[in-house]
Design a protein around this motif. Structure first.
Motif, PDB file in Angstrom:
ATOM      1  N   ILE A  60       0.823  -1.207   0.000  1.00 46.85           N
ATOM      2  CA  ILE A  60       0.000   0.000   0.000  1.00 46.85           C
ATOM      3  C   ILE A  60       0.862   1.264   0.000  1.00 46.85           C
ATOM      4  O   ILE A  60       0.540   2.239  -0.668  1.00 46.85           O
ATOM      5  CB  ILE A  60      -0.999  -0.003   1.176  1.00 46.85           C
ATOM      6  CG1 ILE A  60      -2.113  -1.018   0.888  1.00 46.85           C
ATOM      7  CG2 ILE A  60      -1.589   1.384   1.423  1.00 46.85           C
ATOM      8  CD1 ILE A  60      -3.081  -1.229   2.031  1.00 46.85           C
ATOM      9  N   SER A  61       1.974   1.247   0.711  1.00 45.71           N
ATOM     10  CA  SER A  61       2.807   2.452   0.777  1.00 45.71           C
ATOM     11  C   SER A  61       3.434   2.813  -0.576  1.00 45.71           C
ATOM     12  O   SER A  61       3.842   3.952  -0.781  1.00 45.71           O
ATOM     13  CB  SER A  61       3.910   2.300   1.826  1.00 45.71           C
ATOM     14  OG  SER A  61       4.812   1.286   1.448  1.00 45.71           O
ATOM     15  N   VAL A  62       3.475   1.853  -1.486  1.00 47.10           N
ATOM     16  CA  VAL A  62       4.027   2.105  -2.828  1.00 47.10           C
ATOM     17  C   VAL A  62       2.983   1.798  -3.899  1.00 47.10           C
ATOM     18  O   VAL A  62       3.306   1.302  -4.978  1.00 47.10           O
ATOM     19  CB  VAL A  62       5.337   1.313  -3.063  1.00 47.10           C
ATOM     20  CG1 VAL A  62       6.460   1.847  -2.179  1.00 47.10           C
ATOM     21  CG2 VAL A  62       5.126  -0.182  -2.847  1.00 47.10           C
ATOM     22  N   TRP A  63       1.749   2.118  -3.618  1.00 47.50           N
ATOM     23  CA  TRP A  63       0.624   1.765  -4.494  1.00 47.50           C
ATOM     24  C   TRP A  63       0.797   2.298  -5.914  1.00 47.50           C
ATOM     25  O   TRP A  63       0.308   1.690  -6.858  1.00 47.50           O
ATOM     26  CB  TRP A  63      -0.698   2.239  -3.885  1.00 47.50           C
ATOM     27  CG  TRP A  63      -0.810   3.725  -3.714  1.00 47.50           C
ATOM     28  CD1 TRP A  63      -0.483   4.451  -2.604  1.00 47.50           C
ATOM     29  CD2 TRP A  63      -1.275   4.662  -4.682  1.00 47.50           C
ATOM     30  NE1 TRP A  63      -0.718   5.783  -2.814  1.00 47.50           N
ATOM     31  CE2 TRP A  63      -1.204   5.946  -4.089  1.00 47.50           C
ATOM     32  CE3 TRP A  63      -1.746   4.556  -5.991  1.00 47.50           C
ATOM     33  CZ2 TRP A  63      -1.583   7.105  -4.754  1.00 47.50           C
ATOM     34  CZ3 TRP A  63      -2.128   5.710  -6.657  1.00 47.50           C
ATOM     35  CH2 TRP A  63      -2.042   6.974  -6.037  1.00 47.50           C
ATOM     36  N   ARG A  64       1.478   3.389  -6.081  1.00 45.42           N
ATOM     37  CA  ARG A  64       1.669   3.956  -7.429  1.00 45.42           C
ATOM     38  C   ARG A  64       2.580   3.088  -8.297  1.00 45.42           C
ATOM     39  O   ARG A  64       2.546   3.166  -9.514  1.00 45.42           O
ATOM     40  CB  ARG A  64       2.280   5.352  -7.338  1.00 45.42           C
ATOM     41  CG  ARG A  64       1.344   6.420  -6.840  1.00 45.42           C
ATOM     42  CD  ARG A  64       2.091   7.769  -6.707  1.00 45.42           C
ATOM     43  NE  ARG A  64       1.223   8.831  -6.291  1.00 45.42           N
ATOM     44  CZ  ARG A  64       0.941   9.110  -5.019  1.00 45.42           C
ATOM     45  NH1 ARG A  64       1.459   8.376  -4.051  1.00 45.42           N
ATOM     46  NH2 ARG A  64       0.139  10.110  -4.721  1.00 45.42           N
ATOM     47  N   GLU A  65       3.403   2.269  -7.664  1.00 42.76           N
ATOM     48  CA  GLU A  65       4.427   1.503  -8.366  1.00 42.76           C
ATOM     49  C   GLU A  65       3.977   0.130  -8.837  1.00 42.76           C
ATOM     50  O   GLU A  65       4.721  -0.526  -9.561  1.00 42.76           O
ATOM     51  CB  GLU A  65       5.655   1.332  -7.456  1.00 42.76           C
ATOM     52  CG  GLU A  65       6.167   2.609  -6.818  1.00 42.76           C
ATOM     53  CD  GLU A  65       6.538   3.664  -7.844  1.00 42.76           C
ATOM     54  OE1 GLU A  65       7.107   3.302  -8.888  1.00 42.76           O
ATOM     55  OE2 GLU A  65       6.247   4.852  -7.592  1.00 42.76           O
ATOM     56  N   VAL A  66       2.793  -0.309  -8.401  1.00 39.29           N
ATOM     57  CA  VAL A  66       2.346  -1.666  -8.726  1.00 39.29           C
ATOM     58  C   VAL A  66       0.941  -1.645  -9.328  1.00 39.29           C
ATOM     59  O   VAL A  66       0.165  -0.737  -9.056  1.00 39.29           O
ATOM     60  CB  VAL A  66       2.381  -2.584  -7.475  1.00 39.29           C
ATOM     61  CG1 VAL A  66       3.808  -2.787  -6.992  1.00 39.29           C
ATOM     62  CG2 VAL A  66       1.524  -2.029  -6.350  1.00 39.29           C
ATOM     63  N   PRO A  67       0.614  -2.661 -10.128  1.00 36.54           N
ATOM     64  CA  PRO A  67      -0.693  -2.680 -10.795  1.00 36.54           C
ATOM     65  C   PRO A  67      -1.790  -3.422 -10.020  1.00 36.54           C
ATOM     66  O   PRO A  67      -2.783  -3.829 -10.605  1.00 36.54           O
ATOM     67  CB  PRO A  67      -0.369  -3.425 -12.095  1.00 36.54           C
ATOM     68  CG  PRO A  67       0.674  -4.422 -11.683  1.00 36.54           C
ATOM     69  CD  PRO A  67       1.518  -3.689 -10.662  1.00 36.54           C
ATOM     70  N   PHE A  68      -1.638  -3.563  -8.712  1.00 28.60           N
ATOM     71  CA  PHE A  68      -2.534  -4.415  -7.932  1.00 28.60           C
ATOM     72  C   PHE A  68      -3.792  -3.734  -7.422  1.00 28.60           C
ATOM     73  O   PHE A  68      -4.619  -4.369  -6.786  1.00 28.60           O
ATOM     74  CB  PHE A  68      -1.808  -5.003  -6.716  1.00 28.60           C
ATOM     75  CG  PHE A  68      -0.500  -5.662  -7.028  1.00 28.60           C
ATOM     76  CD1 PHE A  68      -0.345  -6.438  -8.167  1.00 28.60           C
ATOM     77  CD2 PHE A  68       0.573  -5.503  -6.185  1.00 28.60           C
ATOM     78  CE1 PHE A  68       0.861  -7.045  -8.444  1.00 28.60           C
ATOM     79  CE2 PHE A  68       1.789  -6.107  -6.457  1.00 28.60           C
ATOM     80  CZ  PHE A  68       1.933  -6.878  -7.596  1.00 28.60           C
ATOM     81  N   TYR A  69      -3.929  -2.449  -7.672  1.00 28.22           N
ATOM     82  CA  TYR A  69      -5.047  -1.693  -7.107  1.00 28.22           C
ATOM     83  C   TYR A  69      -5.932  -1.163  -8.235  1.00 28.22           C
ATOM     84  O   TYR A  69      -5.436  -0.688  -9.256  1.00 28.22           O
ATOM     85  CB  TYR A  69      -4.535  -0.543  -6.232  1.00 28.22           C
ATOM     86  CG  TYR A  69      -3.609  -1.040  -5.157  1.00 28.22           C
ATOM     87  CD1 TYR A  69      -4.106  -1.632  -4.000  1.00 28.22           C
ATOM     88  CD2 TYR A  69      -2.222  -0.978  -5.321  1.00 28.22           C
ATOM     89  CE1 TYR A  69      -3.251  -2.140  -3.037  1.00 28.22           C
ATOM     90  CE2 TYR A  69      -1.362  -1.476  -4.356  1.00 28.22           C
ATOM     91  CZ  TYR A  69      -1.879  -2.057  -3.222  1.00 28.22           C
ATOM     92  OH  TYR A  69      -1.028  -2.564  -2.274  1.00 28.22           O
ATOM     93  N   SER A  70      -7.236  -1.231  -8.006  1.00 25.88           N
ATOM     94  CA  SER A  70      -8.197  -0.737  -8.999  1.00 25.88           C
ATOM     95  C   SER A  70      -8.135   0.788  -9.076  1.00 25.88           C
ATOM     96  O   SER A  70      -7.550   1.446  -8.199  1.00 25.88           O
ATOM     97  CB  SER A  70      -9.617  -1.163  -8.612  1.00 25.88           C
ATOM     98  OG  SER A  70     -10.042  -0.434  -7.460  1.00 25.88           O
ATOM     99  N   ALA A  71      -8.762   1.349 -10.081  1.00 25.49           N
ATOM    100  CA  ALA A  71      -8.810   2.808 -10.229  1.00 25.49           C
ATOM    101  C   ALA A  71      -9.492   3.449  -9.015  1.00 25.49           C
ATOM    102  O   ALA A  71      -9.064   4.507  -8.534  1.00 25.49           O
ATOM    103  CB  ALA A  71      -9.523   3.180 -11.528  1.00 25.49           C
ATOM    104  N   ARG A  72     -10.546   2.818  -8.514  1.00 22.04           N
ATOM    105  CA  ARG A  72     -11.242   3.329  -7.319  1.00 22.04           C
ATOM    106  C   ARG A  72     -10.314   3.326  -6.106  1.00 22.04           C
ATOM    107  O   ARG A  72     -10.258   4.295  -5.349  1.00 22.04           O
ATOM    108  CB  ARG A  72     -12.457   2.448  -6.992  1.00 22.04           C
ATOM    109  CG  ARG A  72     -13.701   2.781  -7.713  1.00 22.04           C
ATOM    110  CD  ARG A  72     -14.792   1.732  -7.468  1.00 22.04           C
ATOM    111  NE  ARG A  72     -15.234   1.600  -6.098  1.00 22.04           N
ATOM    112  CZ  ARG A  72     -16.290   2.211  -5.566  1.00 22.04           C
ATOM    113  NH1 ARG A  72     -17.034   2.977  -6.322  1.00 22.04           N
ATOM    114  NH2 ARG A  72     -16.625   2.028  -4.311  1.00 22.04           N
TER     115      ARG A  72
END
Length: 149
Positions: free
Chosen positions: A74-86
């Motif tokens: 979560i702390s590097v959420w911008r770096e990985v494709p694991f999170y939805s747009a929401r």
């Protein structure tokens, strides 16, 4: 390391603790997605350095079946494709609200969040972010740290 003497908020001042629980009750009754709310809690707790809350909310989310990888990154959420747009919109908004003194809420951050949520949902998310920020400040100021398991 937090060197403050711990104050058990619930025991010492139950009115303060109960007021915080009322905020939690409002968020729970709002219909905000459980995982989104936990992501908000985790990201804000990371930014605020609240080990007590971070420990609690990562455990809670793991117990509900969320993957370690998504929680751990979560702390590097911008770096990985694991999170939805929401989820990305909520994480970015959480950062902006938590760090509001560094420049307010950028228009693009608000716009992205509002693309995914109604105005009512957006305001509920803001309250969710404010609630965990209150918890973080309360727990850090009270010297609370997690218990080792």
């Amino acid at each position: 390391m937090n060197t403050l003497t711990q104050i058990n908020v619930q025991e010492v001042n139950p009115e303060v603790y109960n007021m915080m629980l009322k905020l939690e009750g409002f968020i729970a009754a709002s219909g905000l997605d459980y995982t989104l709310y936990k992501f908000i809690k985790i990201r804000a707790s990371q930014l605020n350095g609240c080990a007590f809350c971070l420990d609690m909310h990562t455990r809670d989310l793991r117990s509900k079946g969320e993957t370690n990888q998504r929680i751990d990154l979560i702390s590097v959420w911008r770096e990985v494709p694991f999170y939805s747009a929401r989820e990305r919109a909520v994480l970015e908004l959480t950062e902006a609200v938590t760090l509001i003194a560094k420049g307010g809420i950028p228009e693009d951050v608000s716009r992205k969040a509002r693309e995914h949520f109604s105005e009512k949902e957006y305001l509920t998310i803001i309250m969710a972010i404010n609630t965990i920020n209150n918890w973080n400040r309360l727990m850090v100021s009270a010297g609370m740290v997690p218990t080792q398991v």
